[in-house]
Design an enzyme around this catalytic site. Structure first.
Site, short mmCIF file in Angstrom:
data_model
loop_
_atom_site.label_atom_id
_atom_site.label_comp_id
_atom_site.label_asym_id
_atom_site.label_seq_id
_atom_site.Cartn_x
_atom_site.Cartn_y
_atom_site.Cartn_z
N LYS A 35 0.85 -1.21 0.00
CA LYS A 35 0.00 0.00 0.00
C LYS A 35 0.88 1.25 0.00
CE LYS A 35 -0.23 -0.47 5.02
NZ LYS A 35 -1.02 -0.99 6.14
N ARG A 134 -10.56 -0.31 14.89
CA ARG A 134 -10.61 0.33 13.58
C ARG A 134 -11.75 -0.36 12.83
NH1 ARG A 134 -4.92 0.94 10.47
NH2 ARG A 134 -5.29 -1.24 9.91
N TYR A 273 14.60 31.67 4.02
CA TYR A 273 13.39 32.31 4.58
C TYR A 273 13.51 32.49 6.09
CZ TYR A 273 10.85 31.22 0.23
OH TYR A 273 10.42 31.14 -1.07
N MET A 322 10.60 24.77 -0.32
CA MET A 322 9.84 23.76 -1.07
C MET A 322 10.75 22.94 -1.98
SD MET A 322 6.57 24.18 -3.60
CE MET A 322 5.37 24.68 -2.40
C1 LIG Z 1 -0.27 -1.79 6.85
C2 LIG Z 1 -0.84 -3.06 7.34
C3 LIG Z 1 -0.01 -4.19 7.50
C4 LIG Z 1 1.51 -4.11 7.41
O1 LIG Z 1 1.97 -3.45 8.56
P1 LIG Z 1 3.54 -3.36 8.93
O2 LIG Z 1 3.57 -2.84 10.31
O3 LIG Z 1 4.14 -2.41 7.94
O4 LIG Z 1 4.08 -4.72 8.81
C5 LIG Z 1 -0.63 -5.38 7.83
N1 LIG Z 1 -1.96 -5.46 8.02
C6 LIG Z 1 -2.78 -4.39 7.90
C7 LIG Z 1 -4.24 -4.55 8.12
C8 LIG Z 1 -2.25 -3.16 7.57
O5 LIG Z 1 -3.05 -2.10 7.48
#
Ligand SMILES: *Cc1c(COP(=O)(O)O)cnc(C)c1O
Length: 383
Positions: A35, A134, A273, A322
């Site tokens: 992700k 969550r 700046y 920037m």
């Molecule tokens: C991001 C995520 C992971 C991986 O987490 P790490 O701490 O980077 O290993 C695994 N499971 C879920 C549900 C996540 O959101």
């Protein structure tokens, strides 16, 4: 190509996954978290390499991230870790992206779409909230949700999962909380089975739990950060060494740039700046074409960011702009214009600090450092 670039060492990615394998029990599948563009490393390139190294499943957070992988010809199962909007469900199903589900409305939306697209037995995973707070259903609702999936007409239970809130902590309280979450998760699994249904692939371990709670690996693990060469908070190099299970991870990303100019500053001249830094004596200042538009956050300067040039480190002075920032070379430094300057990453590339060092300096975690390197920084893939 710009001087400012992120070098991505695919060889280190391969090294990390193979090192992690030593922690994973035989037969346990690996779902690699790619992700957020593989935590900033480039999802397509990293995914291809991870699959070549034997990873079974990829995990994304948005439908768009899944579509990007499909468009690159990746055909393995893709798990969607976050919820998507109703408007995205058609694309998700078209692209065979496997959602996490835990309520009637979302299950029905997916079932309807799978029916419309003529996909029978479309797999979904049940998300259980065992204490993360969550997404997910409560453990005692899991059987009911499982029944809903099977009765929806077009869906099948591909797996059941949960996520830990404290698995990267090493205190006794943290570990007890994780064990309690795990017990809750097992109750959810029992609850599904007592409905006469199969929970599918059972998975709960992200990076930290994969390394220190082997008994919780079940059918699949979901490592993320350790793939990219960083430890998960307190489950660090020292802790694993102390446990007698050392793990050598190598950072995959190095952020580098080049000195675009060297300017002589006499005493009293200020940098950038706000005039927050004024030369107390004559010095040479290197201008670097990298700034917060690249992900080098302004607060890194005040926290003590140093760049490495030719094996020596030099402090950033004044505010990070920037697109540029300035480093203090002192007088008589051996640095030349166009020399390579390394911001963070692999020591082998000449970095003085890695993403963990910067995270510690700036009060965050390595995840945020690599994920926030922006799109305008080209990723250069090397072995
Ligand atoms: C991001 C995520 C992971 C991986 O987490 P790490 O701490 O980077 O290993 C695994 N499971 C879920 C549900 C996540 O959101």
């Amino acid at each position: 190509m710009r001087a400012t670039r992120a070098i991505i060492h695919l060889g280190n990615l391969a090294h990390n996954i193979q090192a992690i394998r030593g922690f994973i029990k035989p037969g346990v599948k690996i779902c690699a978290a790619v992700k957020a563009d593989a935590y900033g490393h480039g999802a397509v390139e990293c995914s291809k390499r991870l699959l070549a190294e034997g990873v079974d499943v990829l995990a994304v957070a948005t439908v768009g991230e899944g579509e990007e992988l499909r468009a690159a010809g990746i055909s393995c199962p893709i798990l969607l870790l976050s919820l998507c909007a109703p408007e995205e469900i058609e694309d998700a199903v078209r692209q065979d992206i496997t959602p996490l589900v835990f309520d009637k409305e979302y299950i029905q939306l997916f079932s309807r779409e799978a029916g419309k697209l003529g996909k029978a037995d479309y797999p979904v995973h049940i998300a259980v909230d065992s204490g993360m707070g969550r997404i997910g259903c409560l453990p005692e609702e899991a059987g009911k949700i499982a029944r809903m999936i099977v009765d929806s007409g077009n869906l099948t239970i591909g797996g059941t999962c949960t996520h830990f809130a404290l698995s990267d902590g090493i205190s006794q309280e943290a570990q007890e909380y994780t064990k309690n979450q795990y017990t809750n998760f097992l109750k959810a699994i029992d609850n599904i089975r007592s409905e006469g249904l199969d929970p599918g692939l059972r998975h709960c371990c992200a990076s930290a739990a994969t390394l220190i709670h082997a008994e919780m690996q079940l059918d699949m693990v979901r490592p993320g950060i350790i793939l990219y060469g960083y430890y998960a908070d307190e489950v660090d190099r020292e802790y694993l060494h102390k446990l007698g299970t050392p793990l050598d991870l190598r950072p995959v990303m190095t952020l580098e740039t080049e000195v675009s100019a060297i300017r002589h500053f006499s005493r009293g001249m200020s940098v950038g700046y706000g005039r927050t830094w004024i030369a107390e004596k004559d010095t040479d200042i290197a201008v670097l074409p990298v700034g917060y538009g690249d992900g080098l956050l302004r607060r890194w300067a005040a926290a003590g960011l140093e760049v490495a040039i030719g094996g020596k480190t030099y402090p950033i002075r004044g505010r990070i702009c920037m697109d540029q920032c300035m480093a203090d070379l002192g007088s008589g430094s051996p640095v030349h214009r166009w020399d390579k300057a390394v911001i963070f990453g692999c020591k082998a590339d000449g970095a003085a600090q890695d993403a963990d060092d910067i995270a510690r300096l700036t009060g965050t975690i390595s995840y945020e450092i690599t994920s926030c390197i922006t799109k305008r920084v080209p990723r250069t893939y090397i072995e």
